[in-house]
Design a protein around this motif. Structure first.
Motif, PDB file in Angstrom:
ATOM      1  N   GLY A  64       0.826  -1.206   0.000  1.00 43.48           N
ATOM      2  CA  GLY A  64       0.000   0.000   0.000  1.00 43.48           C
ATOM      3  C   GLY A  64       0.861   1.257   0.000  1.00 43.48           C
ATOM      4  N   ARG A  65       2.165   1.077   0.133  1.00 45.60           N
ATOM      5  CA  ARG A  65       3.119   2.187   0.077  1.00 45.60           C
ATOM      6  C   ARG A  65       4.184   1.860  -0.963  1.00 45.60           C
ATOM      7  N   ALA A  66       4.708   2.884  -1.602  1.00 46.44           N
ATOM      8  CA  ALA A  66       5.862   2.675  -2.470  1.00 46.44           C
ATOM      9  C   ALA A  66       7.024   2.255  -1.573  1.00 46.44           C
ATOM     10  N   LEU A  67       7.856   1.356  -2.071  1.00 47.94           N
ATOM     11  CA  LEU A  67       8.905   0.762  -1.257  1.00 47.94           C
ATOM     12  C   LEU A  67      10.221   0.726  -2.027  1.00 47.94           C
ATOM     13  N   LEU A  68      11.228   1.399  -1.492  1.00 48.52           N
ATOM     14  CA  LEU A  68      12.576   1.326  -2.031  1.00 48.52           C
ATOM     15  C   LEU A  68      13.288   0.237  -1.245  1.00 48.52           C
ATOM     16  N   CYS A  69      13.615  -0.847  -1.905  1.00 45.81           N
ATOM     17  CA  CYS A  69      14.196  -2.020  -1.253  1.00 45.81           C
ATOM     18  C   CYS A  69      15.639  -2.170  -1.722  1.00 45.81           C
ATOM     19  N   ASN A  70      16.568  -2.055  -0.788  1.00 46.71           N
ATOM     20  CA  ASN A  70      17.993  -2.071  -1.104  1.00 46.71           C
ATOM     21  C   ASN A  70      18.656  -3.307  -0.477  1.00 46.71           C
ATOM     22  N   PHE A  71      19.199  -4.176  -1.336  1.00 46.21           N
ATOM     23  CA  PHE A  71      19.952  -5.340  -0.886  1.00 46.21           C
ATOM     24  C   PHE A  71      21.423  -4.955  -0.815  1.00 46.21           C
ATOM     25  N   TRP A  72      22.066  -5.317   0.284  1.00 48.63           N
ATOM     26  CA  TRP A  72      23.452  -4.919   0.496  1.00 48.63           C
ATOM     27  C   TRP A  72      24.131  -5.921   1.429  1.00 48.63           C
ATOM     28  N   ALA A  73      25.420  -5.726   1.659  1.00 51.93           N
ATOM     29  CA  ALA A  73      26.158  -6.568   2.602  1.00 51.93           C
ATOM     30  C   ALA A  73      27.223  -5.721   3.293  1.00 51.93           C
ATOM     31  N   THR A  74      27.573  -6.106   4.493  1.00 49.97           N
ATOM     32  CA  THR A  74      28.555  -5.353   5.272  1.00 49.97           C
ATOM     33  C   THR A  74      29.936  -5.387   4.620  1.00 49.97           C
ATOM     34  N   TRP A  75      30.246  -6.450   3.912  1.00 53.79           N
ATOM     35  CA  TRP A  75      31.550  -6.632   3.290  1.00 53.79           C
ATOM     36  C   TRP A  75      31.640  -6.014   1.892  1.00 53.79           C
ATOM     37  N   CYS A  76      30.544  -5.445   1.400  1.00 52.78           N
ATOM     38  CA  CYS A  76      30.461  -4.902   0.032  1.00 52.78           C
ATOM     39  C   CYS A  76      30.869  -3.429   0.042  1.00 52.78           C
ATOM     40  N   GLU A  77      32.009  -3.104  -0.537  1.00 54.71           N
ATOM     41  CA  GLU A  77      32.509  -1.723  -0.521  1.00 54.71           C
ATOM     42  C   GLU A  77      31.550  -0.751  -1.229  1.00 54.71           C
ATOM     43  N   PRO A  78      31.004  -1.079  -2.412  1.00 57.84           N
ATOM     44  CA  PRO A  78      30.036  -0.147  -3.019  1.00 57.84           C
ATOM     45  C   PRO A  78      28.803   0.080  -2.128  1.00 57.84           C
ATOM     46  N   CYS A  79      28.421  -0.944  -1.362  1.00 61.82           N
ATOM     47  CA  CYS A  79      27.294  -0.807  -0.440  1.00 61.82           C
ATOM     48  C   CYS A  79      27.640   0.191   0.664  1.00 61.82           C
ATOM     49  N   ARG A  80      28.871   0.111   1.154  1.00 58.39           N
ATOM     50  CA  ARG A  80      29.324   1.024   2.205  1.00 58.39           C
ATOM     51  C   ARG A  80      29.291   2.471   1.730  1.00 58.39           C
ATOM     52  N   GLU A  81      29.536   2.678   0.448  1.00 60.22           N
ATOM     53  CA  GLU A  81      29.484   4.025  -0.129  1.00 60.22           C
ATOM     54  C   GLU A  81      28.042   4.478  -0.362  1.00 60.22           C
ATOM     55  N   GLU A  82      27.176   3.542  -0.658  1.00 57.90           N
ATOM     56  CA  GLU A  82      25.791   3.848  -1.010  1.00 57.90           C
ATOM     57  C   GLU A  82      24.897   4.114   0.206  1.00 57.90           C
ATOM     58  N   ILE A  83      25.092   3.388   1.290  1.00 56.32           N
ATOM     59  CA  ILE A  83      24.220   3.497   2.466  1.00 56.32           C
ATOM     60  C   ILE A  83      24.100   4.941   2.963  1.00 56.32           C
ATOM     61  N   PRO A  84      25.182   5.726   3.069  1.00 56.26           N
ATOM     62  CA  PRO A  84      25.016   7.117   3.506  1.00 56.26           C
ATOM     63  C   PRO A  84      24.090   7.944   2.599  1.00 56.26           C
ATOM     64  N   LEU A  85      24.081   7.649   1.301  1.00 55.89           N
ATOM     65  CA  LEU A  85      23.150   8.333   0.385  1.00 55.89           C
ATOM     66  C   LEU A  85      21.699   8.009   0.749  1.00 55.89           C
ATOM     67  N   LEU A  86      21.445   6.739   1.039  1.00 55.82           N
ATOM     68  CA  LEU A  86      20.093   6.325   1.406  1.00 55.82           C
ATOM     69  C   LEU A  86      19.673   6.950   2.734  1.00 55.82           C
ATOM     70  N   VAL A  87      20.581   6.967   3.698  1.00 54.12           N
ATOM     71  CA  VAL A  87      20.290   7.577   5.001  1.00 54.12           C
ATOM     72  C   VAL A  87      19.957   9.053   4.817  1.00 54.12           C
ATOM     73  N   ALA A  88      20.757   9.769   4.016  1.00 55.09           N
ATOM     74  CA  ALA A  88      20.520  11.201   3.778  1.00 55.09           C
ATOM     75  C   ALA A  88      19.208  11.423   3.041  1.00 55.09           C
ATOM     76  N   ALA A  89      18.916  10.583   2.046  1.00 55.73           N
ATOM     77  CA  ALA A  89      17.665  10.734   1.286  1.00 55.73           C
ATOM     78  C   ALA A  89      16.457  10.502   2.177  1.00 55.73           C
ATOM     79  N   LYS A  90      16.533   9.513   3.030  1.00 50.23           N
ATOM     80  CA  LYS A  90      15.422   9.232   3.952  1.00 50.23           C
ATOM     81  C   LYS A  90      15.243  10.391   4.927  1.00 50.23           C
ATOM     82  N   GLN A  91      16.341  10.957   5.392  1.00 47.63           N
ATOM     83  CA  GLN A  91      16.280  12.072   6.336  1.00 47.63           C
ATOM     84  C   GLN A  91      15.700  13.328   5.679  1.00 47.63           C
ATOM     85  N   LYS A  92      16.033  13.547   4.404  1.00 49.31           N
ATOM     86  CA  LYS A  92      15.559  14.744   3.691  1.00 49.31           C
ATOM     87  C   LYS A  92      14.095  14.657   3.307  1.00 49.31           C
ATOM     88  N   SER A  93      13.589  13.448   3.125  1.00 53.33           N
ATOM     89  CA  SER A  93      12.210  13.315   2.639  1.00 53.33           C
ATOM     90  C   SER A  93      11.425  12.294   3.455  1.00 53.33           C
TER      91      SER A  93
END
Length: 179
Positions: A64-93
Motif C-alpha cells: 500500500g506504500r511505495a517501497l525502495l528495497c535495497n539489498f546490500w552486505a557489510t563486506w560490500c565496498e560499493p554498499c558502504r558508499e551507497e548506504i550514507p546516500l540512502l540515510v541522507a535521502a530518507k532524512q531529507k524526505s
C-alpha cells in the motif's frame, strides 16, 4: 423481456458494456498479479526476513506504500558508499510516501553493528545467502550487490538498479514517486 421505456438495443448495449467493465477489471487484477509473479515481486513480498531485534518480518507489511528495497552486505565496498546516500535521502524526505527498507545479507550481529555505525534510519532486515537466489528471480542474474528495487503501492516492481546508486539517480527515482 424488454424493459418498459428502454429500447431493446440500448438495454443490450448497457448489459454488454457492464460485462465488458467487469472483464476489464478482472483482467487488470490478473495482469498485475501475473506481472508481479513474473518479476519476482510476489516472492520478495512474501519472503520472511528478521529485523535487528530478531522478529520475523515480511515486505507485505508495507504493501500500500511505495517501497525502495535495497539489498546490500557489510563486506560490500560499493554498499558502504551507497548506504550514507540512502540515510541522507530518507532524512531529507521523511514524508515522501516512499518507505525505505534495507536487506543486509550477512550475520545479524554484523548487520546490527553496521546499521548502528552508519546510523541507518530506516528498517533494516537480515537475510542469509539464500537471498541471492531471490535477487536472481528479481532480475539480478549475477546475484551481485548492491541491488535496489522500487515497488509501487500495489507491490509491482517499477524500477531496478544493479550497482551503487548515485545521488542524482536516487533523487531522480524518488522524485518520480513523490506524492
Amino acid at each position: 423481456m424488454p424493459t418498459p421505456g428502454m429500447p431493446t438495443g440500448r438495454r443490450d448495449a448497457l448489459i454488454l458494456g457492464g460485462a465488458g467493465l467487469v472483464a476489464a477489471a478482472a483482467g487488470a487484477v490478473v495482469g498485475a498479479l501475473a506481472l508481479q509473479s513474473g518479476s519476482g515481486a510476489a516472492e520478495l513480498l512474501g519472503a520472511e526476513f528478521h529485523d535487528l531485534d530478531g522478529r520475523p518480518r515480511r515486505l507485505l507489511e508495507w504493501k500500500g506504500r511505495a517501497l525502495l528495497c535495497n539489498f546490500w552486505a557489510t563486506w560490500c565496498e560499493p554498499c558502504r558508499e551507497e548506504i550514507p546516500l540512502l540515510v541522507a535521502a530518507k532524512q531529507k524526505s521523511p514524508e515522501s510516501g516512499i518507505e525505505f527498507v534495507g536487506i543486509g545479507i550477512d550475520s545479524a550481529a554484523k548487520i546490527r553493528e553496521f546499521a548502528k555505525t552508519y546510523q541507518m534510519n530506516y528498517p533494516t532486515l537480515v537475510a542469509d545467502a539464500k537471498a541471492i537466489n531471490l535477487l536472481r528471480g528479481l532480475g539480478n542474474r549475477a546475484g551481485a550487490l548492491p541491488y535496489t528495487l522500487l515497488l509501487d503501492a500495489s507491490g509491482a516492481v517499477t524500477w531496478r538498479h544493479l550497482g551503487p546508486l548515485t545521488e542524482a539517480s536516487l533523487r531522480q527515482v524518488l522524485a518520480s514517486f513523490q506524492r
